[in-house]
Design a protein around this motif. Sequence first.
Motif, PDB file in Angstrom:
ATOM      1  N   THR A   1      46.855   3.563  31.670  1.00 25.49           N
ATOM      2  CA  THR A   1      45.422   3.326  31.854  1.00 25.49           C
ATOM      3  C   THR A   1      45.058   1.863  31.662  1.00 25.49           C
ATOM      4  OG1 THR A   1      44.838   5.555  31.131  1.00 25.49           O
ATOM      5  CG2 THR A   1      43.119   3.880  30.979  1.00 25.49           C
ATOM      6  N   ASP A   2      44.342   1.319  32.624  1.00 25.33           N
ATOM      7  CA  ASP A   2      43.831  -0.049  32.558  1.00 25.33           C
ATOM      8  C   ASP A   2      42.417   0.001  31.976  1.00 25.33           C
ATOM      9  OD1 ASP A   2      42.361  -2.494  33.446  1.00 25.33           O
ATOM     10  OD2 ASP A   2      44.270  -2.948  34.433  1.00 25.33           O
ATOM     11  N   LEU A   3      42.149  -0.828  30.974  1.00 29.84           N
ATOM     12  CA  LEU A   3      40.842  -0.820  30.316  1.00 29.84           C
ATOM     13  C   LEU A   3      39.974  -2.015  30.706  1.00 29.84           C
ATOM     14  CD1 LEU A   3      41.837   0.328  26.699  1.00 29.84           C
ATOM     15  CD2 LEU A   3      40.895   1.719  28.553  1.00 29.84           C
ATOM     16  N   SER A   4      40.249  -2.608  31.842  1.00 27.96           N
ATOM     17  CA  SER A   4      39.437  -3.741  32.310  1.00 27.96           C
ATOM     18  C   SER A   4      37.978  -3.324  32.399  1.00 27.96           C
ATOM     19  CB  SER A   4      39.912  -4.206  33.688  1.00 27.96           C
ATOM     20  OG  SER A   4      41.236  -4.690  33.632  1.00 27.96           O
TER      21      SER A   4
ATOM     22  N   ALA B   1      44.021  -4.575  23.912  1.00 30.82           N
ATOM     23  CA  ALA B   1      43.943  -5.929  24.473  1.00 30.82           C
ATOM     24  C   ALA B   1      44.934  -6.092  25.614  1.00 30.82           C
ATOM     25  CB  ALA B   1      44.202  -6.966  23.381  1.00 30.82           C
ATOM     26  N   ARG B   2      46.105  -5.517  25.459  1.00 34.59           N
ATOM     27  CA  ARG B   2      47.102  -5.570  26.537  1.00 34.59           C
ATOM     28  C   ARG B   2      46.601  -4.848  27.785  1.00 34.59           C
ATOM     29  NH1 ARG B   2      52.247  -4.366  22.609  1.00 34.59           N
ATOM     30  NH2 ARG B   2      52.822  -6.552  22.193  1.00 34.59           N
ATOM     31  N   ARG B   3      45.754  -3.846  27.575  1.00 36.58           N
ATOM     32  CA  ARG B   3      45.180  -3.095  28.694  1.00 36.58           C
ATOM     33  C   ARG B   3      43.917  -3.773  29.238  1.00 36.58           C
ATOM     34  NH1 ARG B   3      47.414   2.249  28.681  1.00 36.58           N
ATOM     35  NH2 ARG B   3      48.677   2.603  26.817  1.00 36.58           N
TER      36      ARG B   3
ATOM     37  N   LYS C   1      45.402 -12.456  20.643  1.00 32.01           N
ATOM     38  CA  LYS C   1      45.154 -13.340  21.789  1.00 32.01           C
ATOM     39  C   LYS C   1      46.438 -14.018  22.240  1.00 32.01           C
ATOM     40  CE  LYS C   1      40.287 -14.544  21.007  1.00 32.01           C
ATOM     41  NZ  LYS C   1      39.339 -15.650  20.680  1.00 32.01           N
ATOM     42  N   SER C   2      47.206 -14.532  21.268  1.00 35.66           N
ATOM     43  CA  SER C   2      48.450 -15.227  21.583  1.00 35.66           C
ATOM     44  C   SER C   2      49.462 -14.289  22.229  1.00 35.66           C
ATOM     45  CB  SER C   2      49.034 -15.824  20.298  1.00 35.66           C
ATOM     46  OG  SER C   2      50.289 -16.412  20.540  1.00 35.66           O
ATOM     47  N   SER C   3      49.511 -13.053  21.761  1.00 35.59           N
ATOM     48  CA  SER C   3      50.494 -12.087  22.248  1.00 35.59           C
ATOM     49  C   SER C   3      50.149 -11.524  23.618  1.00 35.59           C
ATOM     50  CB  SER C   3      50.627 -10.944  21.243  1.00 35.59           C
ATOM     51  OG  SER C   3      51.504  -9.957  21.708  1.00 35.59           O
ATOM     52  N   THR C   4      48.840 -11.360  23.901  1.00 32.39           N
ATOM     53  CA  THR C   4      48.423 -10.668  25.119  1.00 32.39           C
ATOM     54  C   THR C   4      47.836 -11.581  26.193  1.00 32.39           C
ATOM     55  OG1 THR C   4      46.179 -10.254  24.320  1.00 32.39           O
ATOM     56  CG2 THR C   4      47.873  -8.634  23.732  1.00 32.39           C
ATOM     57  N   GLY C   5      47.372 -12.744  25.801  1.00 29.77           N
ATOM     58  CA  GLY C   5      46.676 -13.618  26.753  1.00 29.77           C
ATOM     59  C   GLY C   5      45.258 -13.173  27.015  1.00 29.77           C
ATOM     60  N   ASN C   6      44.804 -12.149  26.319  1.00 29.93           N
ATOM     61  CA  ASN C   6      43.438 -11.656  26.448  1.00 29.93           C
ATOM     62  C   ASN C   6      42.562 -12.380  25.419  1.00 29.93           C
ATOM     63  OD1 ASN C   6      41.015 -10.242  26.449  1.00 29.93           O
ATOM     64  ND2 ASN C   6      41.959  -8.218  26.443  1.00 29.93           N
ATOM     65  N   ASN C   7      41.651 -13.200  25.890  1.00 30.31           N
ATOM     66  CA  ASN C   7      40.794 -13.966  24.985  1.00 30.31           C
ATOM     67  C   ASN C   7      39.502 -13.256  24.635  1.00 30.31           C
ATOM     68  OD1 ASN C   7      42.432 -16.303  24.625  1.00 30.31           O
ATOM     69  ND2 ASN C   7      41.920 -16.917  26.721  1.00 30.31           N
ATOM     70  N   ASP C   8      39.300 -12.054  25.194  1.00 30.43           N
ATOM     71  CA  ASP C   8      38.071 -11.302  24.908  1.00 30.43           C
ATOM     72  C   ASP C   8      38.310 -10.358  23.725  1.00 30.43           C
ATOM     73  OD1 ASP C   8      35.457 -10.588  25.154  1.00 30.43           O
ATOM     74  OD2 ASP C   8      35.695  -9.436  26.997  1.00 30.43           O
TER      75      ASP C   8
ATOM     76  N   SER D   1      42.957   7.775  22.808  1.00 32.58           N
ATOM     77  CA  SER D   1      41.954   6.810  23.278  1.00 32.58           C
ATOM     78  C   SER D   1      41.997   6.580  24.775  1.00 32.58           C
ATOM     79  CB  SER D   1      42.153   5.464  22.563  1.00 32.58           C
ATOM     80  OG  SER D   1      42.006   5.580  21.175  1.00 32.58           O
ATOM     81  N   VAL D   2      43.197   6.706  25.377  1.00 32.55           N
ATOM     82  CA  VAL D   2      43.334   6.273  26.775  1.00 32.55           C
ATOM     83  C   VAL D   2      43.935   7.306  27.727  1.00 32.55           C
ATOM     84  CG1 VAL D   2      43.602   3.892  25.972  1.00 32.55           C
ATOM     85  CG2 VAL D   2      45.642   5.238  26.499  1.00 32.55           C
ATOM     86  N   SER D   3      44.596   8.330  27.218  1.00 26.61           N
ATOM     87  CA  SER D   3      45.344   9.230  28.106  1.00 26.61           C
ATOM     88  C   SER D   3      44.439   9.997  29.067  1.00 26.61           C
ATOM     89  CB  SER D   3      46.160  10.226  27.277  1.00 26.61           C
ATOM     90  OG  SER D   3      46.816  11.138  28.135  1.00 26.61           O
ATOM     91  N   GLU D   4      44.853  10.013  30.321  1.00 34.52           N
ATOM     92  CA  GLU D   4      44.127  10.758  31.344  1.00 34.52           C
ATOM     93  C   GLU D   4      44.226  12.259  31.095  1.00 34.52           C
ATOM     94  OE1 GLU D   4      46.694   8.755  31.714  1.00 34.52           O
ATOM     95  OE2 GLU D   4      46.371   7.231  33.265  1.00 34.52           O
ATOM     96  N   ASP D   5      45.256  12.675  30.370  1.00 38.38           N
ATOM     97  CA  ASP D   5      45.473  14.106  30.108  1.00 38.38           C
ATOM     98  C   ASP D   5      44.340  14.731  29.299  1.00 38.38           C
ATOM     99  OD1 ASP D   5      47.883  13.752  31.366  1.00 38.38           O
ATOM    100  OD2 ASP D   5      49.053  13.657  29.511  1.00 38.38           O
ATOM    101  N   LEU D   6      43.587  13.903  28.572  1.00 36.53           N
ATOM    102  CA  LEU D   6      42.567  14.422  27.670  1.00 36.53           C
ATOM    103  C   LEU D   6      41.153  14.352  28.233  1.00 36.53           C
ATOM    104  CD1 LEU D   6      43.826  13.077  24.218  1.00 36.53           C
ATOM    105  CD2 LEU D   6      44.445  15.145  25.446  1.00 36.53           C
ATOM    106  N   GLU D   7      41.021  14.008  29.474  1.00 39.28           N
ATOM    107  CA  GLU D   7      39.691  13.934  30.076  1.00 39.28           C
ATOM    108  C   GLU D   7      38.999  15.294  29.994  1.00 39.28           C
ATOM    109  OE1 GLU D   7      40.009  12.371  33.996  1.00 39.28           O
ATOM    110  OE2 GLU D   7      40.735  10.404  33.349  1.00 39.28           O
TER     111      GLU D   7
END
Length: 327
Positions: A48-51, A73-75, A97-104, A278-284
């Motif tokens: 799952t992408d969390l953008s 953050a990786r997602r 931030k350093s590990s993922t490159g995600n600054n948000d 938190s993210v699995s599509e199986d639990l929708e």
Amino acid sequence: MLLNKGMDLVWQIIISVLTALLVSVLIILKYLHARYVETTYARCTSSTDLSGKVAVVSGANTGIGYFTALDFARRKARVILACRDLKKGQEAVDKIKSSTGNNDVVVMKLDLSSFQSVRNFATMINKQENRLDILVNNAGALILGQLDMMMRVNYFGHFLLTNLLLGLLKKSAPSRIVNVTSAAHRESRGIDFENLKAEKSFIKTLTALKAYQNAKLGNVLFTRELARRLEGSGVTSYSVHPGAVDTKIWGEISGLFSIVRWFFQTPEEGAQTTIYCSVSEDLEGVSGKFYYDCNEAEDKSSSVSKDMDLAQKLWEISETYTGLKEQ
């Protein structure tokens, strides 16, 4: 005299050799256990992408919370670390931030032992954020001798926080609430509402353990009552037992238990079920269930935790205790 000194030296050598052997055996067992866990423990495999999504994780500067925030953050989510210690929280933010490159990724002050701090945090989130897709109530504490604080951190603080953020969660639906609990809830025979913090017990350690067990039972009951009250809203709830994980929650317990902790899962391994819920599509569309090892585990939750009358009563008591009823 010389004979006695000689015998003392022999015993010192024997003790040293036995100690070295014991340490060697423990190290080997630890290594073998780590390899076993590495190859058998469940891992969240969802892609799952969390953008564009926003996630709040309490107690995210260390342990399970940190690795949960790191995964989000990786997602590519906007991740808010809700931490009592802003310095440690910022250090965690910098690492993520350093590990993922995600600054948000940001840290915000949240002290769950203070209802005012919870209200301040919720006010800022509701004011600054346009949405909230994932709320992970992760922070926990096992604090000997500070039962009121322990109950607030493990249960009441998260109860208040969740309710204050429900409007934003509903606005962002489908959204999820994940409550990190423990298998310790199964040791609670029920909640004595006249003795919520187990303050009537006179044995310090047993009192703390009982309060912890009751708080963790509260997490499961809260999850089920949330599911009932939020049915049809698009907001779903899940309670998670992460397993036996070596985190800072065990900081006050030492001695022989320190050796036992060697064989616990790492925080990254322990975070997997939280991430899954938190993210699995199986639990929708699924809500109110108990999870362990990235699977539904209703058979591992206690019968008391499925008592919906108790869940409703706890909710009502919690509204009064936290001042939510006065909102």
